[in-house]
Design a protein around this motif. Structure first.
Motif, short mmCIF file in Angstrom:
data_model
loop_
_atom_site.label_atom_id
_atom_site.label_comp_id
_atom_site.label_asym_id
_atom_site.label_seq_id
_atom_site.Cartn_x
_atom_site.Cartn_y
_atom_site.Cartn_z
N PRO A 1 0.60 -1.03 0.07
CA PRO A 1 0.11 0.08 -0.16
C PRO A 1 0.63 1.28 0.18
CG PRO A 1 -0.78 -1.30 1.88
CD PRO A 1 0.61 -2.15 1.20
N SER A 2 2.16 1.23 0.54
CA SER A 2 2.87 2.52 0.64
C SER A 2 4.23 2.41 -0.20
CB SER A 2 3.13 2.91 2.12
OG SER A 2 2.04 2.86 2.83
N TYR A 3 4.45 3.42 -0.92
CA TYR A 3 5.84 3.69 -1.64
C TYR A 3 5.91 2.20 -2.50
CZ TYR A 3 5.77 6.93 2.16
OH TYR A 3 5.66 7.95 3.05
N HIS A 4 4.92 1.72 -3.06
CA HIS A 4 5.00 0.57 -3.94
C HIS A 4 6.03 0.36 -4.77
CE1 HIS A 4 3.58 -1.78 -7.50
NE2 HIS A 4 2.98 -2.58 -6.72
N ASN A 5 6.43 -1.07 -4.66
CA ASN A 5 7.67 -1.48 -5.53
C ASN A 5 7.21 -2.36 -6.63
OD1 ASN A 5 9.80 -2.56 -6.85
ND2 ASN A 5 10.64 -3.76 -5.20
N PRO A 6 7.19 -1.65 -8.02
CA PRO A 6 8.24 -0.60 -8.40
C PRO A 6 7.39 0.55 -8.86
CG PRO A 6 7.32 -1.65 -10.43
CD PRO A 6 6.61 -2.25 -9.29
N THR A 7 6.18 1.07 -8.70
CA THR A 7 5.76 2.17 -9.07
C THR A 7 6.06 3.46 -8.03
OG1 THR A 7 3.65 1.86 -8.19
CG2 THR A 7 3.70 1.16 -10.48
N GLY A 8 5.89 3.27 -6.84
CA GLY A 8 5.88 4.25 -5.84
C GLY A 8 4.78 4.88 -5.36
N ALA A 9 3.84 4.13 -5.84
CA ALA A 9 2.20 4.51 -5.55
C ALA A 9 1.99 4.39 -4.24
CB ALA A 9 1.48 3.96 -6.26
N THR A 10 1.34 5.45 -3.51
CA THR A 10 0.54 5.00 -2.15
C THR A 10 -0.81 4.90 -2.02
OG1 THR A 10 2.74 5.88 -0.95
CG2 THR A 10 0.45 6.27 0.05
N MET A 11 -1.64 4.05 -1.64
CA MET A 11 -2.97 4.23 -1.65
C MET A 11 -3.49 5.29 -0.63
SD MET A 11 -3.73 -0.14 -1.38
CE MET A 11 -5.50 0.10 -1.39
N PRO A 12 -4.48 5.94 -0.97
CA PRO A 12 -4.99 7.11 -0.03
C PRO A 12 -5.85 6.31 0.99
CG PRO A 12 -6.08 6.98 -2.37
CD PRO A 12 -4.92 5.89 -2.65
N VAL A 13 -6.25 7.24 1.94
CA VAL A 13 -7.21 6.24 3.03
C VAL A 13 -8.46 5.86 2.47
CG1 VAL A 13 -8.55 7.26 5.10
CG2 VAL A 13 -6.31 8.04 4.71
N ALA A 14 -9.22 6.45 1.64
CA ALA A 14 -10.55 5.76 1.24
C ALA A 14 -10.32 4.53 0.45
CB ALA A 14 -11.22 6.86 0.32
N ALA A 15 -9.26 4.42 -0.15
CA ALA A 15 -9.02 3.20 -0.76
C ALA A 15 -8.63 2.14 0.05
CB ALA A 15 -7.72 3.20 -2.04
N ARG A 16 -7.82 2.46 1.25
CA ARG A 16 -7.49 1.41 2.17
C ARG A 16 -8.66 1.06 3.12
NH1 ARG A 16 -1.47 2.67 3.88
NH2 ARG A 16 -0.77 3.42 2.06
N GLU A 17 -9.69 2.06 3.28
CA GLU A 17 -10.86 1.66 3.88
C GLU A 17 -11.64 0.64 3.04
OE1 GLU A 17 -11.66 5.65 6.31
OE2 GLU A 17 -12.51 5.44 4.56
#
Ligand SMILES: Cc1ncc(COP(=O)(O)O)c(C=O)c1O
Length: 296
Positions: free
Chosen positions: A101-117
């Protein structure tokens, strides 16, 4: 470790030193989904444990970044319709979702709160176990705006009711040194006791006791906190160097995404450039990267 780094969990958790993903896969649900592109060894590890792979794409469209949850839901519904999800008498979970979810390998993307919920809600609805690979969670970069400004709470902290559907996998390999092969698992107590019943972990506490006690000493005397700060500062200056070089030298059509934490920056090349040819040229100049097709 310095408690200013991770946000506090919203419910009681247990921690346990472990050998990472492999231990978690011993939970034995069947049928699973995995984000794609993803950490390139994760699919092989998952398959080596006898699971079927159901790739799910990543999305970059605002406001969501990370695992495409619409695609994931569709995959799970398809799997359920095809009878590919495990029933309650076969396994404790009907399937497994692997994500970073955070600092994804390889894209670096981080899932926002609403997506985590939403992901945790889906896990409860379909009785899925979410394997949250949080190995970069502590590695937010030094930023003048302050580290808390851009960091959502960890996925596991949304898993606040019932027996638990999220397991967080942490590692000291990314903080202290590659190869220490020692980390921790965080989850609801019921899940932790389930994991700790596995034979590999029952064997005198797993296979990393020596490294675990060395790291324990480093945490107690504050050396681990210092190493964490050095790692963050090093990553921050490397990302700054990548950005500066990109801004000065990149040809038209290239697009660089630099995250606010972790180790992975994501470079898109224009269609006519072959990433493998670029890699050969880069290596001649002492620079290396992993071409994107490795993560497909
Ligand atoms: C997302 C993710 N999980 C796990 C690992 C493996 O970490 P370790 O060095 O502890 O084997 C990596 C290493 O790159 C990774 O990127």
């Amino acid at each position: 470790m310095n408690p200013s780094a991770p946000q506090p969990a919203t419910h009681p958790h247990f921690s346990l030193l472990h050998q990472g993903l492999n231990s978690l896969l011993c939970l034995h649900p069947c049928g699973h989904c995995v984000g794609s592109p993803t950490y390139f060894l994760a699919p092989s590890m998952i398959e080596e444990h006898g699971f079927n792979m159901l790739p799910v794409p990543m999305t970059r469209s605002a406001p969501h970044q990370g695992l495409d949850l619409d695609a994931l839901e569709m995959r799970v519904l398809e799997a359920r319709a095809n009878g590919a999800l495990a029933s309650a008498d076969e396994a404790p979970f009907s399937g497994l979702v692997y994500c970073i979810p955070s600092y994804h390998n390889p894209t670096g993307a981080t899932m926002p709160v609403a997506a985590r919920e939403r992901l945790v809600r889906m896990a409860r609805e379909f009785n899925l176990l979410v394997l949250s690979d949080d190995v970069y969670e502590l590695l937010h970069h030094c930023s003048p705006r302050g580290p808390q400004a851009t960091r959502p709470p960890r996925l596991v902290s949304f898993d606040g009711e019932g027996p638990g559907h999220v397991v967080s996998n942490g590692t000291f390999s990314k903080v202290i040194s590659p190869g220490v092969r020692c980390g921790w698992i965080e989850a609801r107590p019921e899940l932790i006791s389930h994991i700790s019943r596995s034979a590999a972990l029952s064997s005198s506490g797993g296979s990393t006791q020596l490294m675990g006690s060395l790291i324990g000493g480093a945490i107690e005397c504050g050396a681990a906190d210092e190493m964490l700060e050095v790692t963050r500062a090093t990553l921050s200056s490397r990302m700054a160097a990548i950005t500066a070089t990109f801004n000065a030298r990149a040809p038209q059509g290239c697009e660089l995404t630099v995250p606010s934490g972790g180790m992975c920056a994501w470079l898109r090349l224009p269609e006519q450039l072959d990433s493998h040819a670029v890699l050969v040229a880069a290596r001649r100049r002492g620079v290396s990267f992993k071409p994107g097709d490795l993560f497909a």
